[in-house]
Design a protein around this motif. Structure first.
Motif, PDB file in Angstrom:
ATOM      1  N   SER A  51       0.789  -1.228   0.000  1.00 56.49           N
ATOM      2  CA  SER A  51       0.000   0.000   0.000  1.00 56.49           C
ATOM      3  C   SER A  51       0.824   1.283   0.000  1.00 56.49           C
ATOM      4  CB  SER A  51      -0.937   0.015   1.218  1.00 56.49           C
ATOM      5  OG  SER A  51      -0.199   0.014   2.428  1.00 56.49           O
ATOM      6  N   VAL A  55      -0.327   4.823  -1.477  1.00 52.12           N
ATOM      7  CA  VAL A  55      -0.562   5.941  -0.560  1.00 52.12           C
ATOM      8  C   VAL A  55       0.270   7.157  -0.959  1.00 52.12           C
ATOM      9  CG1 VAL A  55      -0.199   6.727   1.813  1.00 52.12           C
ATOM     10  CG2 VAL A  55      -1.279   4.517   1.385  1.00 52.12           C
ATOM     11  N   VAL A  59      -1.062  10.848  -1.871  1.00 48.57           N
ATOM     12  CA  VAL A  59      -0.578  12.053  -1.194  1.00 48.57           C
ATOM     13  C   VAL A  59      -0.135  13.094  -2.211  1.00 48.57           C
ATOM     14  CG1 VAL A  59       1.287  12.959   0.250  1.00 48.57           C
ATOM     15  CG2 VAL A  59       0.028  10.930   0.973  1.00 48.57           C
ATOM     16  N   GLU A  64      -1.830  15.612   1.846  1.00 51.98           N
ATOM     17  CA  GLU A  64      -1.571  14.699   2.944  1.00 51.98           C
ATOM     18  C   GLU A  64      -2.636  14.696   4.034  1.00 51.98           C
ATOM     19  OE1 GLU A  64       1.405  18.212   3.103  1.00 51.98           O
ATOM     20  OE2 GLU A  64       0.341  17.011   1.620  1.00 51.98           O
ATOM     21  N   VAL A  67      -5.637  12.080   3.515  1.00 52.87           N
ATOM     22  CA  VAL A  67      -5.092  10.728   3.386  1.00 52.87           C
ATOM     23  C   VAL A  67      -4.673  10.198   4.759  1.00 52.87           C
ATOM     24  CG1 VAL A  67      -3.239   9.349   2.383  1.00 52.87           C
ATOM     25  CG2 VAL A  67      -4.368  11.095   0.998  1.00 52.87           C
ATOM     26  N   VAL A  68      -3.983  11.042   5.533  1.00 52.47           N
ATOM     27  CA  VAL A  68      -3.569  10.638   6.882  1.00 52.47           C
ATOM     28  C   VAL A  68      -4.783  10.469   7.794  1.00 52.47           C
ATOM     29  CG1 VAL A  68      -2.263  11.347   8.932  1.00 52.47           C
ATOM     30  CG2 VAL A  68      -1.291  11.677   6.647  1.00 52.47           C
ATOM     31  N   GLY A  71      -6.370   7.154   7.049  1.00 51.12           N
ATOM     32  CA  GLY A  71      -5.475   6.106   7.526  1.00 51.12           C
ATOM     33  C   GLY A  71      -5.512   5.935   9.033  1.00 51.12           C
ATOM     34  N   SER A 103       0.334   2.955   7.057  1.00 52.99           N
ATOM     35  CA  SER A 103       1.106   3.255   5.852  1.00 52.99           C
ATOM     36  C   SER A 103       0.850   4.663   5.317  1.00 52.99           C
ATOM     37  CB  SER A 103       0.798   2.224   4.759  1.00 52.99           C
ATOM     38  OG  SER A 103      -0.535   2.346   4.301  1.00 52.99           O
ATOM     39  N   THR A 104      -0.194   5.336   5.786  1.00 52.99           N
ATOM     40  CA  THR A 104      -0.447   6.715   5.327  1.00 52.99           C
ATOM     41  C   THR A 104       0.420   7.737   6.051  1.00 52.99           C
ATOM     42  OG1 THR A 104      -2.220   7.103   6.956  1.00 52.99           O
ATOM     43  CG2 THR A 104      -2.859   6.117   4.841  1.00 52.99           C
ATOM     44  N   GLY A 108       2.788  10.723   4.077  1.00 56.45           N
ATOM     45  CA  GLY A 108       2.114  11.985   4.374  1.00 56.45           C
ATOM     46  C   GLY A 108       2.977  12.927   5.193  1.00 56.45           C
ATOM     47  N   GLY A 353       7.174   6.518  -0.834  1.00 57.88           N
ATOM     48  CA  GLY A 353       6.393   5.288  -0.786  1.00 57.88           C
ATOM     49  C   GLY A 353       7.137   4.105  -1.368  1.00 57.88           C
TER      50      GLY A 353
END
Length: 403
Positions: A51, A55, A59, A64, A67-68, A71, A103-104, A108, A353
């Motif tokens: 992922s 991710v 981002v 960010e 997305v964070v 997550g 993983s975010t 991020g 990533g």
């Protein structure tokens, strides 16, 4: 904003990197082998292998903040599910989903720092933010075993879920991108935004991955990051049991050493990143010489651990553990800053990533493999000398690549 970005890293690390602090409690609750204990770290690290690049792509494309936020919710749900799991298999599945959420945080947070700080100050800023990992790990090592002992291992997972949720909410409410980034997005015409969406390396996932993997600067990044993070998480997963078995110390003292390992890492991430800022110009724009020194010093201390006599005073063990943590955890600050320096255009999230996905493969594989090695050999000499040898060989490899 650095405080906000660091806070979410601390809380996420408390919830996931702190799992090593529960290895003794979970080991005793389910009567696990060394390899099975290592699977706890593997479970939370497996999802990001697949992922992290996705991710990072999200981002770069969408920013960010949200997305964070999403997550953090996924991470909270996974940890909460682990707290009510009826068996160890369900714990592992729940931790897998927690790893998807975790993983975010790395791409991020790295994108946030690279957006807010210029290259000349990025190393220290990245080091402070990356210090959130060992700070969270140290806090978990100090708190979670006590919670598990006073209540149960399930209560410790519930506490980790609450901490993850609090950090995600704080980041979502407080974080904003830098003004120039907001202004740039706001001033783009619809045609310009459409052109950006039509650029294959920016708009499509697989071409972006292929372009990132072709970058020559990525090779020494992988040759240094993979063995270092493997050694780091082997220590996180097995240090408490090694302390009990080799030095005949109670698990409570193993937890103290695990916390001290993280304390050394906090110091290392800031100090080594600061050194990389000062040396960046002299080293032709690279921060990797600092990372190579960390590899060799980590190998030295890993080789030292199993030859210490069983009656070694606890103070000596504490000093050695802090020194080991300084290098085996501290390398991450300059390493991530190097990626942010090397990535061009708007691809910091994708580059981070891709590199971290490779690291996650080591996080997944190394702890249970080290457990199997110890189960089969019965020797901690072999157990710790193998990662020491790998670190030394890879450090020499990155030196040749730099030359």
């Amino acid at each position: 904003m650095l405080a906000v970005v660091t806070l979410v890293q601390v809380t996420a690390s408390f919830a996931t990197q702190g799992l090593g602090a529960l290895s003794g409690a979970v080991h005793d609750a389910f009567t696990l082998s060394g390899a099975e204990v290592g699977l706890m770290v593997t479970a939370v690290g497996l999802a990001p292998v697949f992922s992290l690049f996705v991710v990072g792509h999200l981002v770069d494309r969408h920013g960010e903040r949200w997305v964070v936020a999403v997550g953090s919710l996924v991470m909270t749900a996974g940890l909460a599910a682990a707290s009510i799991a009826p068996g160890y298999a369900v714990v592992l599945v729940s931790l897998f989903f927690a790893g998807i959420g975790y993983s975010t945080v790395q791409p991020g947070g790295s994108k946030s720092v690279s957006s807010w700080f210029p290259a000349g100050r990025r190393g220290v800023a990245m080091g402070v933010r990356q210090a959130g990992l060992p700070i969270g790990g140290a806090a978990a090592a100090a708190a979670l075993p006590g919670v598990a002992h006073a209540f149960a291992w399930q209560a410790a997972f519930a506490v980790a879920a609450a901490v993850a949720l609090a950090g995600g909410v704080a980041f979502t409410l407080a974080y904003r991108p830098p003004p120039d980034a907001r202004r740039t997005r706001g001033e783009q015409s619809p045609g310009a935004r459409r052109t950006m969406r039509e650029q294959p390396d920016d708009a499509r996932l697989l071409p972006g991955l292929a372009r990132t993997l072709r970058q020559p600067w990525l090779r020494p990044v992988l040759w240094s990051g993979v063995p270092l993070v493997g050694a780091q998480f082997c220590l996180t997963a097995h240090l408490m049991l090694f302390t009990r078995d080799h030095f005949d110390r109670p698990l409570s003292q193993g937890a103290v050493l695990l916390a001290l390992l993280q304390v050394g890492g906090v110091t290392g991430r800031v100090v080594l990143a600061s050194i990389s800022d000062r040396d960046r110009a002299r080293a032709r724009g690279s921060r990797l010489p600092v990372v190579r020194v960390s590899m060799l010093c980590s190998a030295l201390f890993l080789a030292l651990l199993p030859v210490l006599p069983a009656r070694t005073p606890f103070g000596v063990l504490a000093v050695a553990t802090v020194a080991l943590g300084f290098f085996v955890i501290g390398w991450y600050g300059p390493w991530v800053a190097h990626i942010a320096d090397a990535a061009t255009g708007g691809g910091v999230g994708r580059a981070t990533g891709a590199a971290m996905a490779a690291n996650q493969a080591a996080i997944v594989a190394a702890p249970p493999l080290l457990g199997l090695l110890h189960d089969g050999s019965g020797s901690y000499l072999v157990t710790w000398w193998l990662p020491a040898a790998v670190l030394t060989a890879c450090a020499l490899r990155t030196t040749r690549q730099a030359a």
